[in-house]
Scaffold this motif. Structure first.
Motif, PDB file in Angstrom:
ATOM      1  N   ALA A 142      68.740  18.044  78.726  1.00  0.00           N
ATOM      2  CA  ALA A 142      67.285  17.949  78.869  1.00  0.00           C
ATOM      3  C   ALA A 142      66.591  19.030  78.047  1.00  0.00           C
ATOM      4  N   VAL A 143      67.169  20.221  78.003  1.00  0.00           N
ATOM      5  CA  VAL A 143      66.582  21.320  77.229  1.00  0.00           C
ATOM      6  C   VAL A 143      66.525  20.930  75.761  1.00  0.00           C
ATOM      7  N   GLN A 144      67.628  20.436  75.255  1.00  0.00           N
ATOM      8  CA  GLN A 144      67.692  20.026  73.852  1.00  0.00           C
ATOM      9  C   GLN A 144      66.707  18.885  73.581  1.00  0.00           C
ATOM     10  N   GLY A 145      66.646  17.915  74.495  1.00  0.00           N
ATOM     11  CA  GLY A 145      65.717  16.795  74.334  1.00  0.00           C
ATOM     12  C   GLY A 145      64.265  17.236  74.395  1.00  0.00           C
ATOM     13  N   PHE A 146      63.963  18.159  75.294  1.00  0.00           N
ATOM     14  CA  PHE A 146      62.600  18.670  75.438  1.00  0.00           C
ATOM     15  C   PHE A 146      62.142  19.328  74.139  1.00  0.00           C
ATOM     16  N   ARG A 147      63.014  20.156  73.555  1.00  0.00           N
ATOM     17  CA  ARG A 147      62.659  20.814  72.295  1.00  0.00           C
ATOM     18  C   ARG A 147      62.436  19.785  71.197  1.00  0.00           C
ATOM     19  N   LYS A 148      63.262  18.762  71.145  1.00  0.00           N
ATOM     20  CA  LYS A 148      63.095  17.709  70.142  1.00  0.00           C
ATOM     21  C   LYS A 148      61.750  16.997  70.311  1.00  0.00           C
ATOM     22  N   VAL A 149      61.391  16.722  71.558  1.00  0.00           N
ATOM     23  CA  VAL A 149      60.111  16.062  71.825  1.00  0.00           C
ATOM     24  C   VAL A 149      58.960  16.961  71.370  1.00  0.00           C
ATOM     25  N   LEU A 150      58.998  18.235  71.732  1.00  0.00           N
ATOM     26  CA  LEU A 150      57.926  19.155  71.328  1.00  0.00           C
ATOM     27  C   LEU A 150      57.822  19.243  69.811  1.00  0.00           C
ATOM     28  N   GLU A 151      58.951  19.369  69.131  1.00  0.00           N
ATOM     29  CA  GLU A 151      58.942  19.459  67.667  1.00  0.00           C
ATOM     30  C   GLU A 151      58.417  18.172  67.042  1.00  0.00           C
ATOM     31  N   ALA A 152      58.755  17.023  67.623  1.00  0.00           N
ATOM     32  CA  ALA A 152      58.283  15.742  67.103  1.00  0.00           C
ATOM     33  C   ALA A 152      56.778  15.567  67.291  1.00  0.00           C
ATOM     34  N   MET A 153      56.200  16.242  68.277  1.00  0.00           N
ATOM     35  CA  MET A 153      54.759  16.144  68.523  1.00  0.00           C
ATOM     36  C   MET A 153      53.939  17.018  67.583  1.00  0.00           C
ATOM     37  N   MET A 154      54.583  17.957  66.904  1.00  0.00           N
ATOM     38  CA  MET A 154      53.867  18.872  66.013  1.00  0.00           C
ATOM     39  C   MET A 154      53.419  18.148  64.743  1.00  0.00           C
ATOM     40  N   ASP A 155      52.215  18.491  64.289  1.00  0.00           N
ATOM     41  CA  ASP A 155      51.782  18.036  62.972  1.00  0.00           C
ATOM     42  C   ASP A 155      52.691  18.682  61.931  1.00  0.00           C
ATOM     43  N   ALA A 156      52.766  18.093  60.750  1.00  0.00           N
ATOM     44  CA  ALA A 156      53.670  18.584  59.701  1.00  0.00           C
ATOM     45  C   ALA A 156      53.413  20.054  59.364  1.00  0.00           C
ATOM     46  N   ASP A 157      52.150  20.453  59.247  1.00  0.00           N
ATOM     47  CA  ASP A 157      51.833  21.850  58.922  1.00  0.00           C
ATOM     48  C   ASP A 157      52.295  22.794  60.030  1.00  0.00           C
ATOM     49  N   MET A 158      52.080  22.387  61.274  1.00  0.00           N
ATOM     50  CA  MET A 158      52.506  23.224  62.397  1.00  0.00           C
ATOM     51  C   MET A 158      54.023  23.313  62.470  1.00  0.00           C
ATOM     52  N   ARG A 159      54.705  22.216  62.176  1.00  0.00           N
ATOM     53  CA  ARG A 159      56.162  22.232  62.198  1.00  0.00           C
ATOM     54  C   ARG A 159      56.691  23.187  61.133  1.00  0.00           C
ATOM     55  N   ARG A 160      56.066  23.182  59.959  1.00  0.00           N
ATOM     56  CA  ARG A 160      56.480  24.112  58.894  1.00  0.00           C
ATOM     57  C   ARG A 160      56.269  25.556  59.334  1.00  0.00           C
ATOM     58  N   ALA A 161      55.130  25.854  59.951  1.00  0.00           N
ATOM     59  CA  ALA A 161      54.850  27.210  60.428  1.00  0.00           C
ATOM     60  C   ALA A 161      55.855  27.603  61.512  1.00  0.00           C
ATOM     61  N   TYR A 162      56.181  26.672  62.388  1.00  0.00           N
ATOM     62  CA  TYR A 162      57.153  26.903  63.462  1.00  0.00           C
ATOM     63  C   TYR A 162      58.539  27.205  62.886  1.00  0.00           C
ATOM     64  N   VAL A 163      58.960  26.399  61.939  1.00  0.00           N
ATOM     65  CA  VAL A 163      60.271  26.606  61.309  1.00  0.00           C
ATOM     66  C   VAL A 163      60.296  27.931  60.561  1.00  0.00           C
ATOM     67  N   LYS A 164      59.221  28.236  59.843  1.00  0.00           N
ATOM     68  CA  LYS A 164      59.144  29.502  59.094  1.00  0.00           C
ATOM     69  C   LYS A 164      59.225  30.685  60.049  1.00  0.00           C
ATOM     70  N   LEU A 165      58.520  30.623  61.150  1.00  0.00           N
ATOM     71  CA  LEU A 165      58.547  31.708  62.132  1.00  0.00           C
ATOM     72  C   LEU A 165      59.954  31.882  62.707  1.00  0.00           C
ATOM     73  N   ARG A 166      60.617  30.784  62.996  1.00  0.00           N
ATOM     74  CA  ARG A 166      61.985  30.853  63.520  1.00  0.00           C
ATOM     75  C   ARG A 166      62.942  31.453  62.503  1.00  0.00           C
ATOM     76  N   GLU A 167      62.756  31.099  61.229  1.00  0.00           N
ATOM     77  CA  GLU A 167      63.641  31.598  60.177  1.00  0.00           C
ATOM     78  C   GLU A 167      63.438  33.073  59.902  1.00  0.00           C
ATOM     79  N   THR A 168      62.186  33.532  59.929  1.00  0.00           N
ATOM     80  CA  THR A 168      61.897  34.931  59.613  1.00  0.00           C
ATOM     81  C   THR A 168      62.258  35.871  60.743  1.00  0.00           C
ATOM     82  N   SER A 169      62.379  35.329  61.950  1.00  0.00           N
ATOM     83  CA  SER A 169      62.668  36.222  63.079  1.00  0.00           C
ATOM     84  C   SER A 169      64.110  36.123  63.547  1.00  0.00           C
ATOM     85  N   SER A 170      64.932  35.346  62.850  1.00  0.00           N
ATOM     86  CA  SER A 170      66.337  35.270  63.295  1.00  0.00           C
ATOM     87  C   SER A 170      67.229  36.228  62.570  1.00  0.00           C
TER      88      SER A 170
END
Length: 170
Positions: A142-170
């Motif tokens: 469910a955790v994995q599915g929930f994250r997939k649902v949230l990511e799928a709901m993001m607009d393309a620009d927001m998804r890019r910002a989200y991915v960039k933030l995850r990459e820069t902080s890992s």
């Protein structure tokens, strides 16, 4: 759900063909979950006469120390006037420090102070506790599915910002 109780979509139903009623239930669940997710931080913020905009600014400054005002504007999707009001308060209260850019003197880089880090930790701890309990109850699939649902709901620009933030902080 992991305990056998039917979720808002009932048991065993195909999620590929959701009815309007099932979608409405999901939307309502998200509204109520968001209220719960923000309730504890809201109580802490209210004592300081801050709102959710202050919380979001503190959160993203913490996630990307040295971020510029323009980058924060892009992430938060608010007006410059609105962000400046929030930042002025956080700076005046000693939670955020604004430094002039070394390359471009027009840029302002934002950092949390020790006091800012303490408030951010307090706010995030309450949300992590709630998320941890919900994730534990729901189970790993469910955790994995929930994250997939949230990511799928993001607009393309927001998804890019989200991915960039995850990459820069890992």
């Amino acid at each position: 759900m992991s305990d056998g109780r039917p979720g808002p979509f009932g048991g065993g139903e195909s999620l590929l063909f959701l009815t309007d009623e099932q979608l409405r239930q999901g939307i309502e669940a998200m509204f109520f979950a968001y209220r719960g997710f923000t309730a504890d931080p809201d109580r802490i913020l209210a004592k300081l006469a801050y709102g959710r905009a202050h919380h979001r600014a503190i959160h993203f400054i913490n996630r990307a120390p040295g971020t510029t005002v323009n980058n924060l504007l892009s992430i938060l999707g608010v007006t410059k006037q609105s962000l400046n009001r929030v930042l002025r308060t956080l700076i005046a209260d000693g939670l955020v420090e604004s430094r002039v850019g070394t390359v471009d003197k027009r840029e302002r880089h934002l950092f949390l102070t020790e006091q800012g880090h303490a408030l951010e930790a307090q706010l995030s701890d309450t949300q992590r506790e709630r998320m941890r309990a919900a994730y534990k109850d729901a189970g790993p699939e469910a955790v994995q599915g929930f994250r997939k649902v949230l990511e799928a709901m993001m607009d393309a620009d927001m998804r890019r910002a989200y991915v960039k933030l995850r990459e820069t902080s890992s």
